[in-house]
Design a protein around this motif. Structure first.
Motif, mmCIF file in Angstrom:
data_model
loop_
_atom_site.group_PDB
_atom_site.id
_atom_site.type_symbol
_atom_site.label_atom_id
_atom_site.label_comp_id
_atom_site.label_asym_id
_atom_site.label_seq_id
_atom_site.Cartn_x
_atom_site.Cartn_y
_atom_site.Cartn_z
ATOM 1 N N LYS A 135 27.977 56.880 72.935
ATOM 2 C CA LYS A 135 27.377 56.259 71.732
ATOM 3 C C LYS A 135 25.959 55.844 71.931
ATOM 4 C CE LYS A 135 28.166 52.289 68.902
ATOM 5 N NZ LYS A 135 29.076 51.022 68.560
ATOM 6 N N TYR A 136 25.574 55.410 73.186
ATOM 7 C CA TYR A 136 24.182 55.218 73.479
ATOM 8 C C TYR A 136 23.406 56.001 74.245
ATOM 9 C CZ TYR A 136 26.237 50.981 71.755
ATOM 10 O OH TYR A 136 27.233 49.813 71.286
ATOM 11 N N ARG A 137 23.501 57.396 73.963
ATOM 12 C CA ARG A 137 22.767 58.387 74.745
ATOM 13 C C ARG A 137 21.471 58.479 74.236
ATOM 14 N NH1 ARG A 137 26.112 60.382 70.822
ATOM 15 N NH2 ARG A 137 25.479 62.474 69.696
ATOM 16 N N GLY A 138 20.421 59.226 74.638
ATOM 17 C CA GLY A 138 19.136 59.075 74.466
ATOM 18 C C GLY A 138 18.902 59.459 72.929
ATOM 19 N N LYS B 278 25.100 51.019 63.994
ATOM 20 C CA LYS B 278 24.517 52.380 63.581
ATOM 21 C C LYS B 278 23.408 52.975 64.491
ATOM 22 C CE LYS B 278 25.067 50.977 58.789
ATOM 23 N NZ LYS B 278 24.140 50.859 57.407
ATOM 24 N N SER B 279 23.860 53.285 65.587
ATOM 25 C CA SER B 279 23.067 53.912 66.844
ATOM 26 C C SER B 279 22.301 55.123 66.034
ATOM 27 C CB SER B 279 23.824 54.210 67.861
ATOM 28 O OG SER B 279 24.923 55.203 67.476
ATOM 29 N N GLU B 280 22.887 56.085 65.214
ATOM 30 C CA GLU B 280 22.084 56.818 64.820
ATOM 31 C C GLU B 280 20.868 56.540 63.909
ATOM 32 O OE1 GLU B 280 25.139 55.528 61.621
ATOM 33 O OE2 GLU B 280 25.137 55.752 63.880
ATOM 34 N N LEU B 281 20.627 55.297 63.438
ATOM 35 C CA LEU B 281 19.280 54.990 63.171
ATOM 36 C C LEU B 281 18.149 55.518 63.882
ATOM 37 C CD1 LEU B 281 20.016 51.434 61.575
ATOM 38 C CD2 LEU B 281 19.760 53.398 60.467
ATOM 39 N N LEU C 146 31.827 64.202 77.660
ATOM 40 C CA LEU C 146 32.357 63.839 78.892
ATOM 41 C C LEU C 146 31.144 63.559 79.871
ATOM 42 C CD1 LEU C 146 35.451 66.103 79.473
ATOM 43 C CD2 LEU C 146 35.268 63.856 78.630
ATOM 44 N N ILE C 147 30.230 64.521 79.674
ATOM 45 C CA ILE C 147 29.053 64.505 80.689
ATOM 46 C C ILE C 147 28.298 62.942 80.266
ATOM 47 C CG2 ILE C 147 26.577 65.378 81.052
ATOM 48 C CD1 ILE C 147 27.728 68.089 80.528
ATOM 49 N N ALA C 148 28.135 62.808 79.103
ATOM 50 C CA ALA C 148 27.467 61.446 78.666
ATOM 51 C C ALA C 148 28.075 60.257 79.196
ATOM 52 C CB ALA C 148 27.224 61.372 77.268
ATOM 53 N N ASN C 149 29.442 60.083 79.007
ATOM 54 C CA ASN C 149 30.085 59.237 79.722
ATOM 55 C C ASN C 149 30.120 59.058 81.133
ATOM 56 O OD1 ASN C 149 30.724 58.141 76.907
ATOM 57 N ND2 ASN C 149 32.544 59.596 76.606
ATOM 58 N N ASN C 150 30.113 60.073 81.864
ATOM 59 C CA ASN C 150 30.075 60.250 83.336
ATOM 60 C C ASN C 150 28.697 59.684 83.713
ATOM 61 O OD1 ASN C 150 29.923 61.797 86.106
ATOM 62 N ND2 ASN C 150 31.988 61.212 85.564
ATOM 63 N N VAL C 151 27.500 60.465 83.063
ATOM 64 C CA VAL C 151 26.278 60.035 83.743
ATOM 65 C C VAL C 151 25.921 58.675 83.534
ATOM 66 C CG1 VAL C 151 23.841 60.561 83.371
ATOM 67 C CG2 VAL C 151 25.625 62.396 83.239
ATOM 68 N N TYR C 152 26.269 58.165 82.446
ATOM 69 C CA TYR C 152 25.672 56.831 82.077
ATOM 70 C C TYR C 152 26.589 55.532 82.291
ATOM 71 C CZ TYR C 152 22.043 59.439 79.836
ATOM 72 O OH TYR C 152 20.859 60.463 79.729
ATOM 73 N N ALA C 153 28.072 55.845 82.854
ATOM 74 C CA ALA C 153 28.828 54.896 83.067
ATOM 75 C C ALA C 153 28.511 53.806 83.947
ATOM 76 C CB ALA C 153 30.354 55.529 83.494
ATOM 77 N N GLY C 154 28.508 52.596 83.278
ATOM 78 C CA GLY C 154 27.983 51.259 84.388
ATOM 79 C C GLY C 154 26.643 51.051 84.553
ATOM 80 N N ARG C 155 25.944 51.890 83.633
ATOM 81 C CA ARG C 155 24.573 51.702 83.713
ATOM 82 C C ARG C 155 23.981 51.283 82.470
ATOM 83 N NH1 ARG C 155 22.146 57.244 84.396
ATOM 84 N NH2 ARG C 155 20.203 56.151 85.032
ATOM 85 N N ILE C 156 22.909 50.541 82.454
ATOM 86 C CA ILE C 156 22.060 50.062 81.369
ATOM 87 C C ILE C 156 22.892 49.536 80.140
ATOM 88 C CG2 ILE C 156 20.056 50.725 79.923
ATOM 89 C CD1 ILE C 156 20.560 53.857 80.925
ATOM 90 N N GLY C 157 23.946 48.714 80.673
ATOM 91 C CA GLY C 157 24.738 47.798 79.792
ATOM 92 C C GLY C 157 25.975 48.512 79.563
ATOM 93 N N ASN C 158 26.037 49.808 79.843
ATOM 94 C CA ASN C 158 27.129 50.479 79.235
ATOM 95 C C ASN C 158 28.545 50.285 80.078
ATOM 96 O OD1 ASN C 158 25.593 51.865 77.588
ATOM 97 N ND2 ASN C 158 25.363 53.574 78.859
ATOM 98 N N ILE D 142 11.402 58.774 72.482
ATOM 99 C CA ILE D 142 11.300 58.433 73.837
ATOM 100 C C ILE D 142 12.805 58.477 74.702
ATOM 101 C CG2 ILE D 142 11.389 55.909 74.376
ATOM 102 C CD1 ILE D 142 8.766 56.254 75.430
ATOM 103 N N GLN D 143 13.623 59.014 73.619
ATOM 104 C CA GLN D 143 15.121 59.087 74.273
ATOM 105 C C GLN D 143 15.530 57.660 74.947
ATOM 106 O OE1 GLN D 143 16.951 62.280 74.117
ATOM 107 N NE2 GLN D 143 15.434 62.164 72.427
ATOM 108 N N LEU D 144 15.489 56.764 73.972
ATOM 109 C CA LEU D 144 16.122 55.555 74.485
ATOM 110 C C LEU D 144 17.607 55.622 74.632
ATOM 111 C CD1 LEU D 144 14.835 52.363 74.312
ATOM 112 C CD2 LEU D 144 16.329 52.068 72.498
ATOM 113 N N THR D 145 17.905 54.859 75.836
ATOM 114 C CA THR D 145 19.368 55.114 76.381
ATOM 115 C C THR D 145 19.976 53.772 76.936
ATOM 116 O OG1 THR D 145 18.452 57.214 77.137
ATOM 117 C CG2 THR D 145 20.709 56.490 78.223
#
Length: 227
Positions: A132-135, A161-164, A112-124, A139-142
């Protein structure tokens, strides 16, 4: 010159369990993106060392307490004081920003934190994109946009396969790619480690990144080791 196992461990001593895996792939990634010479290599190793907990963490930990949320992202999760700042409370003898109701409701819920923090940002834009696209990676690509651009550059399907990016080789390559497209070699050549950390952590220059003291300490150590 490539970095050696001994040098890497002198800079990042907590990486002892994984350093042997990372040395060859770090050298491949740094060579591909011209992260060569003392200044560039020192800056790169220092920054990825900080971001990854000295190569031990390739996936962002979003298990924040309410206090952690309020003091990491105060503009979202702290109570404003009406004067341009935030209400402060004493926590373990330190003044900290007081969590707001949203922080209290999200605390201890990483997805829930990830979906709130990154909602509407960086293409999310889709529900669940933040998680899905957390760091990931050294370099913690996000963010969906960064995953897409990185995947195209490295020939990886990071949407499917974001886990790659949690694999050492891809983690190193993604970090070096991000470094390159953001012009961080130029800042490294100038010895501008503070702004490198600012770009990585905040997206722009001129800000104080989280963990600034650790980034600078690792950089100073790396310069000595690689001299």
């Amino acid at each position: 010159m490539p970095i050696t196992l001994q040098q890497l461990l002198l800079i990042l001593p907590n990486a002892s369990q994984v350093a042997g895996v990372f040395v060859p792939v770090l050298n491949i990634a740094m060579n591909r993106y011209q992260i060569v010479g003392q200044k560039r290599m020192a800056a790169f190793i220092a920054q990825v060392g900080h971001e990854s907990g000295q190569l031990t963490r390739l996936l962002e930990n979003l298990n924040y307490s309410a206090d952690g949320l309020a003091n990491t992202w105060p503009n979202r999760y702290a109570d404003p004081d009406g004067k341009g700042g935030y209400v402060k409370v004493l926590v373990k003898d330190k003044l900290r920003s007081r969590p707001n109701a949203l922080a209290l409701s999200l605390a201890g819920k990483p997805e829930l934190i990830a979906n709130n923090v990154y909602a509407g940002r960086i293409g999310n834009i889709a529900p669940g994109d933040g998680w899905k696209y957390r760091g990931r990676g050294l370099i913690q690509l996000t963010g969906k946009t960064n995953y897409q651009l990185c995947g195209e550059a490295l020939g990886l399907d990071l949407h499917a396969k974001s886990e790659l990016l949690e694999k050492p080789h891809h983690a190193c390559m993604a970090a070096a790619w991000f470094w390159s497209i953001n012009g961080l070699n130029t800042l490294a050549d100038a010895g501008d480690n503070p702004n490198i950390g600012s770009v990585i952590n905040t997206g722009s220059k001129g800000k104080v990144p989280n963990g600034a003291a650790d980034r600078q300490a690792l950089y100073a150590r790396a310069l000595r080791v690689l001299a």
